[in-house]
Design an enzyme around this catalytic site. Sequence first.
Site, PDB file in Angstrom:
ATOM      1  CD  GLN A   1      -2.721   1.110   2.564  1.00 43.04           C
ATOM      2  OE1 GLN A   1      -3.749   0.468   2.465  1.00 43.04           O
ATOM      3  NE2 GLN A   1      -2.391   1.730   3.691  1.00 43.04           N
ATOM      4  N   GLY A   2       0.736   2.079  -1.032  1.00 48.75           N
ATOM      5  CA  GLY A   2       1.508   3.313  -1.138  1.00 48.75           C
ATOM      6  C   GLY A   2       0.672   4.528  -0.779  1.00 48.75           C
ATOM      7  CE1 TYR A   3      -4.039   4.257  -0.552  1.00 47.33           C
ATOM      8  CE2 TYR A   3      -5.064   4.373   1.594  1.00 47.33           C
ATOM      9  CZ  TYR A   3      -5.154   4.117   0.254  1.00 47.33           C
ATOM     10  OH  TYR A   3      -6.345   3.707  -0.279  1.00 47.33           O
ATOM     11  CB  SER A   4       2.215   6.888   4.992  1.00 43.91           C
ATOM     12  OG  SER A   4       1.078   6.562   5.751  1.00 43.91           O
TER      13      SER A   4
ATOM     14  CB  SER B   1       3.726  -3.555   5.558  1.00 39.06           C
ATOM     15  OG  SER B   1       3.625  -2.812   6.747  1.00 39.06           O
TER      16      SER B   1
ATOM     17  CD  GLU C   1      -6.905  -0.590   6.861  1.00 40.86           C
ATOM     18  OE1 GLU C   1      -5.875  -1.206   7.125  1.00 40.86           O
ATOM     19  OE2 GLU C   1      -6.961   0.644   6.828  1.00 40.86           O
TER      20      GLU C   1
ATOM     21  CB  SER D   1      -2.220   9.996  14.644  1.00 39.04           C
ATOM     22  OG  SER D   1      -2.932  11.168  14.283  1.00 39.04           O
TER      23      SER D   1
ATOM     24  CD  GLU E   1      -2.799  12.846  18.431  1.00 37.79           C
ATOM     25  OE1 GLU E   1      -2.249  12.828  19.532  1.00 37.79           O
ATOM     26  OE2 GLU E   1      -2.606  11.955  17.572  1.00 37.79           O
TER      27      GLU E   1
END
Length: 410
Positions: free
Chosen positions: A144-147, A181, A263, A390, A392
């Site tokens: 997964q290429g998100y962050s 990951s 998820e 997160s 928050e």
Amino acid sequence: MDFTFGPDDATFREEARTWLEAHLVGEYAAATGIGGPGSEHEGVAVRRAWERELGRGGWIGIGWEDGDEADGDEADTGQARRGRRATLTQQVVWAEEYARLRAPARVGHIGENLLAPTLIAYGSQEQRRRFLPPIARGEALWCQGYSEPGAGSDLAGVRTAAVRDPEHGGYRVTGQKIWTSLARDADWCFVLARTEPGSRRHHGLSFLLVAMDQPGRIEVRPIRQMSGTSEFNEVFLDGAHAEEVVGGEGNGWAVAMGLLALERGVSTLVQQIGFAAELDRVVQVAVDSGATGDPVLRERLVRQWAELRTMRWNALRTLGTTTGTDDGAPSVAKLLWGGWHKRLGELAVEIRGAAGAIGPHDWSPGSPYELDEAQRLFLFTRSDTIYGGSDEIQRNIIAERVLGLPREPR
């Protein structure tokens, strides 16, 4: 609600247990229990082989919906894909039996549980026919290429850019992803990138499918963590070719949010089964060491057990409900399990007293500093309230989208 299992579920449980016991032999038996959170880099080769074994047995994609279109051509999917489907309760049964026998941690879960349902919901029929069968056979692994370094929990801050490739079609993607990951072993990556120059926030994003085998255009660098492991990676894209866009150009935000909403439910229950096993080990250590004589520690252990049971009932309650991006359920679930797991890691070390901080290490000169299971759990769970959104960010989502409170000032 009635959380009991019926006669059909009992029959399915026996089928799942019998198959697992018959196939968890040899190298697969030796790999039981490896590859979980914090150790996803372990035993990838044998776990890839196990993935193909699951595919041949028809145990991948048992919860996929929209069957006729998802299957594609029979010649491509084979009997294994068409051989087994499962209700929601049967999916829970499969997860429970899988965890009970401590089968190797899945390397194909991102493709099966995230990418595949997203393609079923948002992809074209051609995309489903092309990409679902290899996942169902256990052959294609996804990451997964998100962050990104500047866009972790705040996913709308993505800067990775994609421009149209007039020569080969598709897009050329340039940017950096992080905390990815299985990137070293994945065949494909679904990437959230900005396809509209000058766009901001959630506008102008697209959900792209990128092959990882592009020497000179994709570089993967492992990230060594304080736990000593390297299950996460940085991914650098330098004009990498993206063959497909899912859901149409500029609709990446809606597709990405739809994926994140997946998820929960059965995936959350699978995670909780692993949590229960970790809690059992922590409780056993507390009993063996006499730490349960401390009323404060004893009360905290009981609270961990009660909270885990509550999370299970909540996950079961939400099974089968309409999946949406604004109902708050995924954010509530993330808040619950992130804090719970972090507190379990703290308990795992505290119940051992000084030994929890030092551990049984070889202190001779030049010997490596090794962490035991409790210490790895403690260090890894420090990140649980950060990754995947997160605390928050989750509270902001609940406050603004569910409760209708004013947006946080920027």
